[in-house]
Structure formats: structure tokens, C-alpha cells
Design a protein around this motif. Sequence first.
Motif, PDB file in Angstrom:
ATOM      1  N   GLY A   1       2.267 -14.021  10.048  1.00 57.86           N
ATOM      2  CA  GLY A   1       2.137 -12.565  10.159  1.00 57.86           C
ATOM      3  C   GLY A   1       2.015 -11.907   8.794  1.00 57.86           C
ATOM      4  N   CYS A   2       1.805 -10.599   8.809  1.00 64.62           N
ATOM      5  CA  CYS A   2       1.592  -9.904   7.541  1.00 64.62           C
ATOM      6  C   CYS A   2       1.972  -8.437   7.670  1.00 64.62           C
ATOM      7  CB  CYS A   2       0.125 -10.035   7.143  1.00 64.62           C
ATOM      8  SG  CYS A   2      -0.197  -9.308   5.530  1.00 64.62           S
ATOM      9  N   ASP A   3       2.637  -7.923   6.647  1.00 66.53           N
ATOM     10  CA  ASP A   3       3.025  -6.504   6.620  1.00 66.53           C
ATOM     11  C   ASP A   3       2.212  -5.719   5.602  1.00 66.53           C
ATOM     12  OD1 ASP A   3       4.972  -7.169   8.422  1.00 66.53           O
ATOM     13  OD2 ASP A   3       6.602  -7.244   6.953  1.00 66.53           O
ATOM     14  N   LYS A   4       1.147  -6.310   5.072  1.00 64.43           N
ATOM     15  CA  LYS A   4       0.424  -5.646   3.974  1.00 64.43           C
ATOM     16  C   LYS A   4      -0.561  -4.588   4.466  1.00 64.43           C
ATOM     17  CE  LYS A   4       1.738  -8.077   0.205  1.00 64.43           C
ATOM     18  NZ  LYS A   4       3.024  -8.581   0.721  1.00 64.43           N
ATOM     19  N   PHE A   5      -1.112  -4.785   5.627  1.00 64.53           N
ATOM     20  CA  PHE A   5      -2.055  -3.820   6.213  1.00 64.53           C
ATOM     21  C   PHE A   5      -3.195  -3.439   5.274  1.00 64.53           C
ATOM     22  CE2 PHE A   5       1.650  -3.446   8.933  1.00 64.53           C
ATOM     23  CZ  PHE A   5       1.078  -3.387  10.190  1.00 64.53           C
ATOM     24  N   CYS A   6      -3.903  -4.433   4.769  1.00 60.74           N
ATOM     25  CA  CYS A   6      -5.171  -4.148   4.084  1.00 60.74           C
ATOM     26  C   CYS A   6      -6.053  -3.453   5.127  1.00 60.74           C
ATOM     27  CB  CYS A   6      -5.821  -5.449   3.614  1.00 60.74           C
ATOM     28  SG  CYS A   6      -4.795  -6.336   2.433  1.00 60.74           S
ATOM     29  N   THR A   7      -6.818  -2.445   4.693  1.00 59.62           N
ATOM     30  CA  THR A   7      -7.448  -1.568   5.689  1.00 59.62           C
ATOM     31  C   THR A   7      -8.598  -2.231   6.460  1.00 59.62           C
ATOM     32  OG1 THR A   7      -8.852  -0.665   3.935  1.00 59.62           O
ATOM     33  CG2 THR A   7      -6.848   0.564   4.469  1.00 59.62           C
ATOM     34  N   PHE A   8      -9.039  -3.418   5.997  1.00 58.46           N
ATOM     35  CA  PHE A   8     -10.142  -4.102   6.684  1.00 58.46           C
ATOM     36  C   PHE A   8      -9.657  -5.160   7.660  1.00 58.46           C
ATOM     37  CE2 PHE A   8      -9.281  -6.045   2.540  1.00 58.46           C
ATOM     38  CZ  PHE A   8      -8.925  -7.333   2.926  1.00 58.46           C
ATOM     39  N   CYS A   9      -8.363  -5.466   7.679  1.00 55.59           N
ATOM     40  CA  CYS A   9      -7.895  -6.747   8.222  1.00 55.59           C
ATOM     41  C   CYS A   9      -7.152  -6.634   9.554  1.00 55.59           C
ATOM     42  CB  CYS A   9      -6.991  -7.408   7.176  1.00 55.59           C
ATOM     43  SG  CYS A   9      -6.448  -9.041   7.653  1.00 55.59           S
ATOM     44  N   VAL A  10      -7.460  -7.553  10.469  1.00 52.09           N
ATOM     45  CA  VAL A  10      -6.827  -7.551  11.796  1.00 52.09           C
ATOM     46  C   VAL A  10      -5.517  -8.343  11.844  1.00 52.09           C
ATOM     47  CG1 VAL A  10      -8.938  -7.250  13.166  1.00 52.09           C
ATOM     48  CG2 VAL A  10      -8.225  -9.558  12.495  1.00 52.09           C
ATOM     49  N   VAL A  11      -5.244  -9.134  10.799  1.00 51.84           N
ATOM     50  CA  VAL A  11      -4.106 -10.064  10.876  1.00 51.84           C
ATOM     51  C   VAL A  11      -2.774  -9.384  11.241  1.00 51.84           C
ATOM     52  CG1 VAL A  11      -2.672 -11.642   9.501  1.00 51.84           C
ATOM     53  CG2 VAL A  11      -5.142 -11.883   9.472  1.00 51.84           C
ATOM     54  N   PRO A  12      -2.434  -8.231  10.632  1.00 49.14           N
ATOM     55  CA  PRO A  12      -1.148  -7.630  11.002  1.00 49.14           C
ATOM     56  C   PRO A  12      -1.057  -7.275  12.492  1.00 49.14           C
ATOM     57  CG  PRO A  12      -1.966  -6.671   8.968  1.00 49.14           C
ATOM     58  CD  PRO A  12      -3.082  -7.498   9.534  1.00 49.14           C
ATOM     59  N   TYR A  13      -2.222  -7.077  13.133  1.00 44.66           N
ATOM     60  CA  TYR A  13      -2.223  -6.727  14.561  1.00 44.66           C
ATOM     61  C   TYR A  13      -2.246  -7.974  15.445  1.00 44.66           C
ATOM     62  CZ  TYR A  13      -3.826  -2.627  12.038  1.00 44.66           C
ATOM     63  OH  TYR A  13      -3.934  -1.610  11.124  1.00 44.66           O
TER      64      TYR A  13
ATOM     65  N   GLY B   1       0.616 -19.970   5.434  1.00 51.62           N
ATOM     66  CA  GLY B   1       1.058 -18.693   5.981  1.00 51.62           C
ATOM     67  C   GLY B   1      -0.026 -17.676   5.685  1.00 51.62           C
ATOM     68  N   GLN B   2      -0.130 -16.625   6.490  1.00 50.48           N
ATOM     69  CA  GLN B   2      -1.144 -15.601   6.222  1.00 50.48           C
ATOM     70  C   GLN B   2      -0.891 -14.952   4.877  1.00 50.48           C
ATOM     71  OE1 GLN B   2      -0.146 -15.523   9.657  1.00 50.48           O
ATOM     72  NE2 GLN B   2      -2.108 -16.306  10.352  1.00 50.48           N
ATOM     73  N   ASN B   3       0.392 -14.927   4.517  1.00 52.35           N
ATOM     74  CA  ASN B   3       0.781 -14.314   3.253  1.00 52.35           C
ATOM     75  C   ASN B   3       1.912 -15.187   2.711  1.00 52.35           C
ATOM     76  OD1 ASN B   3       1.507 -10.807   2.544  1.00 52.35           O
ATOM     77  ND2 ASN B   3       0.936 -12.511   1.235  1.00 52.35           N
ATOM     78  N   VAL B   4       1.544 -16.442   2.399  1.00 59.05           N
ATOM     79  CA  VAL B   4       2.540 -17.506   2.254  1.00 59.05           C
ATOM     80  C   VAL B   4       3.535 -17.228   1.123  1.00 59.05           C
ATOM     81  CG1 VAL B   4       1.180 -19.019   0.733  1.00 59.05           C
ATOM     82  CG2 VAL B   4       2.816 -20.025   2.291  1.00 59.05           C
TER      83      VAL B   4
ATOM     84  N   VAL C   1      -8.856 -11.961  -4.070  1.00 62.63           N
ATOM     85  CA  VAL C   1      -8.840 -10.665  -4.756  1.00 62.63           C
ATOM     86  C   VAL C   1      -9.629  -9.616  -3.978  1.00 62.63           C
ATOM     87  CG1 VAL C   1     -10.801 -11.244  -6.260  1.00 62.63           C
ATOM     88  CG2 VAL C   1      -9.152  -9.532  -7.003  1.00 62.63           C
ATOM     89  N   GLN C   2     -10.638 -10.042  -3.264  1.00 63.74           N
ATOM     90  CA  GLN C   2     -11.501  -9.212  -2.401  1.00 63.74           C
ATOM     91  C   GLN C   2     -12.525  -8.372  -3.158  1.00 63.74           C
ATOM     92  OE1 GLN C   2     -10.988 -10.419   0.374  1.00 63.74           O
ATOM     93  NE2 GLN C   2      -8.813 -10.799   0.635  1.00 63.74           N
ATOM     94  N   SER C   3     -12.113  -7.718  -4.260  1.00 61.94           N
ATOM     95  CA  SER C   3     -13.054  -6.881  -5.015  1.00 61.94           C
ATOM     96  C   SER C   3     -12.589  -6.792  -6.459  1.00 61.94           C
ATOM     97  CB  SER C   3     -13.096  -5.475  -4.406  1.00 61.94           C
ATOM     98  OG  SER C   3     -13.795  -4.595  -5.273  1.00 61.94           O
TER      99      SER C   3
ATOM    100  N   ASN D   1      -6.364  -0.784   0.316  1.00 63.25           N
ATOM    101  CA  ASN D   1      -4.895  -0.837   0.336  1.00 63.25           C
ATOM    102  C   ASN D   1      -4.382  -2.216  -0.110  1.00 63.25           C
ATOM    103  OD1 ASN D   1      -2.270   0.134   0.734  1.00 63.25           O
ATOM    104  ND2 ASN D   1      -2.182  -0.731   2.815  1.00 63.25           N
ATOM    105  N   ARG D   2      -5.023  -2.768  -1.152  1.00 62.51           N
ATOM    106  CA  ARG D   2      -4.611  -4.098  -1.607  1.00 62.51           C
ATOM    107  C   ARG D   2      -3.313  -4.058  -2.420  1.00 62.51           C
ATOM    108  NH1 ARG D   2      -5.638  -8.901   0.278  1.00 62.51           N
ATOM    109  NH2 ARG D   2      -5.706  -9.836  -1.777  1.00 62.51           N
ATOM    110  N   ARG D   3      -2.906  -2.911  -2.862  1.00 59.10           N
ATOM    111  CA  ARG D   3      -1.627  -2.737  -3.586  1.00 59.10           C
ATOM    112  C   ARG D   3      -1.614  -3.413  -4.953  1.00 59.10           C
ATOM    113  NH1 ARG D   3       2.735  -2.825   1.044  1.00 59.10           N
ATOM    114  NH2 ARG D   3       1.417  -2.451   2.832  1.00 59.10           N
TER     115      ARG D   3
HETATM  116 FE1  SF4 Z   1      -2.417  -9.369   5.133  1.00 63.75          FE
HETATM  117 FE2  SF4 Z   1      -4.207 -10.865   3.807  1.00 63.75          FE
HETATM  118 FE3  SF4 Z   1      -4.979  -9.415   5.928  1.00 63.75          FE
HETATM  119 FE4  SF4 Z   1      -4.304  -8.190   3.641  1.00 63.75          FE
HETATM  120  S1  SF4 Z   1      -6.046  -9.628   3.939  1.00 63.75           S
HETATM  121  S2  SF4 Z   1      -3.628  -7.602   5.718  1.00 63.75           S
HETATM  122  S3  SF4 Z   1      -2.669  -9.504   2.894  1.00 63.75           S
HETATM  123  S4  SF4 Z   1      -3.548 -11.129   5.942  1.00 63.75           S
END
Ligand code: SF4
Length: 463
Positions: A165-177, A209-212, A275-277, A287-289
Motif C-alpha cells: 500500500g501507499c500513503d503518498k498519493f502522487c496525483t497520477f497514481c492508482v496504487v493508494p486506492y 513493497g509499493q513504497n518499500v 523520479v518521474q520527472s 505531489n511527489r513531495r
Molecule cells: Fe505511491 Fe509510488 Fe504511486 Fe506515488 S507512484 S502514489 S509513491 S505507489
Amino acid sequence: MSGARKVYIKSFGCQMNVYDSNRMADMLAPEGYAETASPEDADLIILNTCHIREKAAEKVYSELGRMRLIKQAAARDGRLVTVAVAGCVAQAEGAEIVRRAPSVDLVVGPQSYHRLPGLLAQVHRGERAIDTEFPIEDKFDALPAPSREATRRRGVSAFVTVQEGCDKFCTFCVVPYTRGAETSRPVDKIVTEAQHLAEAGVREVTLIGQNVNAYHGEGPDGRAWTLGQLLHRIADVPGIARLRYTTSHPGDMEASLIAAHRDLPALMPHLHLPVQSGSDRILAAMNRRHTRADYLNVIARVRDAQPAIAFSSDFIVGFPGETDDDFDATLSLVEEVGYAGAYSFKYSARPGTPAAELADQVTDDVKAERLQRLQRSIDRHQAGFNQRCRGQTFDVLFERMGRHPGQIVGRSAYLQPVQVMADAAIIGEIAPVTITDLSTNSLFGTLARPVEAREPLLMQAGG
Ligand code: SF4
Ligand code: SAM
């Protein structure tokens, strides 16, 4: 329950799905299901799906079309086949799957697959079974340990999920959901799993882990342990010679983890750090923080701890609002870091994520053109990295037989496939190889000294 029933499991997407598929097979073995590589032979077909990009999700529906035909052919022979959809598409689109693919009997999300036997019983009673809950019980507690035979069949390198799971909520990503909130498994349970793997011949463990690197599982002292501490503990498991971890967030590269790269010889000098960008404006919109400078600072600190380190990354091109200047910043970051390899993707708008709602979506033509340019640059760096290996001698972990007779395939510390001519008894061994030649995807070499094999581990060819 008994009898020689067969299960076919197909994994899409990330390494965690590969791990989950293995655990589903472990779960079903005591129910009388043996694994098969052919869906035509199966009594139970499971598609373990990925929802990260639209293309990945759509693949599932075309695969379900194929499975429907297999199910119909079996029915004509009087054989009942159950079709199940697991994983992140199941989680995100449970009802939609059943509407679009009525041949699906069972839908199970990534947090409830330990309930498969009960769900199958429901299907055998003639009901359709759907479970996409985030149950409070820990699924790992309900999963049986993999058998020694299954572990040996899967090879000398294994994944172990330590965080999910993941609590980061990058604005493009479905993983937290789809995977839910971040949770970490306790240290003791991970160590026990690593011990079982080592006893069955596994030499390399990749903690996943998604955010190991946000790992904070309970240690034997009752405190939350960091990933750095956990790596030290797993390195003590007899038989485990190599450690890796993936996927990390740059914001969670804490000091004990960076120090592990300096202090732990078993920890491979290879870090996948998405890094994504390269543009601060886009990183903020994602929202990569972290900023570009924060990322480069982490890279410098890890390089300082382990000068032999090589980096890989993930990039997204064409995020909403990405300008030519933003994209140029990504290209310049690739030059600055000099990656040994990287994955790059066109931004894919995912329903329910904040970025999908943004007005300034980039056209597909622009995304395609940027992706091509980025991939050319990444490929150039990767080719340069591989070229520099020519003439070098380094350790290789031998994993399986190759496509050609006498050929054995292993991996370098940097995950490059390395092919040598040798006896199959070296599978499971780590031995130095001198690199003599290369192709686009592989290195070729000769053993730098004869290898005395321990117990032989015979793996399937292919891959
Ligand atoms: Fe979490 Fe990675 Fe998705 Fe960002 S890209 S919300 S860090 S799983
Ligand atoms: N947790 C990791 C991280 O923080 O980078 C990786 C998560 S994801 C399973 C793997 C990669 O898929 C991401 O790093 C990102 O590059 C890509 N990805 C995720 N969502 C995407 C989207 N909507 N469109 C395109 N690529 C996406």
C-alpha cells in the motif's frame, strides 16, 4: 478436498503481482490444485491483474475473451472451468468486470486472496463470488508457507513482500486506492519466510513493497524497524547471499538505509529510485513531495556510501501541463544521473486520480514523440553502462538454463543477464565471470575459475 485439479495463474504488472500469484498457488495447493502452465488444462484460471495504466487494465479484458473461449470448449467436453480475476483491476473495477465479462465467476482484490478457498466454495455452490474488501485480518497470517518443491521450482531468486500500500498519493497514481493504506509486516514473519526460502535453495531475496523504503514493521524489540535494520537482519539468514529492495520513494531514503549500502556486502549496489520527472513544476503537480535538487542530493549520498552503485528509475512523460522546458529538464536529469537503465511511460489518465481531472492534458502525439526521445537517451546510457562491463570480471548468481544447450544464465549485481557455457550444477552458485561480449540485452562471458557446485538445483529453460 482432494483430487488432481489444476490452476493456471497469469500475472500482469509489477513484481508484487508475481509474488501474490505464487502465494495464491501456495494457498490452493492444500485444496488439491497443482499449477499448470497451460490454461487449456486448468480447472481454475486466475488472471492477476494490473491497473496502473489504461493499457494494462484493457489487456485484462482481451485476455478474458480468450479465457471465455477456453471455458466454453471445456464445457463442451463436460468440464467445468472457473475463471477468476484477482489483483488491482479486480479491486478497482469489480462490478464492471462482471458486467463486461459474464464468464467471470470470481473477483478477488489484492487484500483478500487468502479467502480464495471460501470464495471457490461459493462458486461451486453456483454463486458468483466477489470480495474486494480491505479486511482487518492480515492476509499473510492465513497463507501457508510455500512448499520446498514449489520454492525450488520458482528458482534461486525470490521476492518477499515486506510492505504494502501507499500513503503518498502522487496525483497520477492508482496504487493508494487499489492497494490501500501503507502497512508493514513484522520483522519476525519476514525472517521466517526468508529462512524457508533459503532452506529450499534460494540465494537472493528482493524485499518488495509499493513504497518499500517506508517500511516500519514491528521488530522483535517491539519497536518499529527501518528497512535498513531489516536488511541487516535478513543478511544474517544462512544461505542468503544477495539482497535487493524495490520500489523506493526518494523521500524515504533514510540514513540507516543509505548506511546499509556502505556496510552490508550482501546488499547489491543497484538502486531503483523512480523520479518521474526532472522538472520541479511537474514534480509539485505530481505531489511527489521532493524537488529535483532533493533527488540529486539522495543520489549523491547513496553514491558516497557505495561508489559502485548504479541507479535505475521510472519516468512519466506528458503529465498534464508538461511543457517543452519541463521535458527538457527530464532529459537533462537523465544526463546528470547517468542511469544504468530506466522504465519510461506515457502519462495515462486513471479514473479517480486528481491528475485525470486536470484541464491541460498533453496530446498523444506529443507524448509519443517525448517518449521516443527519452527512451533513446536512456538506451544510450544503458548501452554505455553495459559496454563498460566488457573485459571486467564480476560475480554472477546463476539462475537457470539458457535457450541453447550448455548455456547457463545468471545475473550480475546490476541485474544484467549474463550467459556462460557451463555445467547445470552451477545453478544456485555465485561465481566470477569475465565479460567477453555483449548483445542489446545480455552480457556473455566465461567462468573466471572452476566452480564447485553444492546441491544441484535444476530450473526450467526460457524467460
Ligand atoms: Fe505511491 Fe509510488 Fe504511486 Fe506515488 S507512484 S502514489 S509513491 S505507489
Ligand atoms: N511506488 C513507486 C514510485 O513511487 O515510483 C512505483 C509505483 S508504480 C507501480 C510503477 C511506475 O508506474 C511508476 O513509478 C510510474 O512511473 C508509473 N505510473 C504510475 N501511474 C502512472 C500513470 N497514471 N501513467 C503512466 N505511468 C504511471
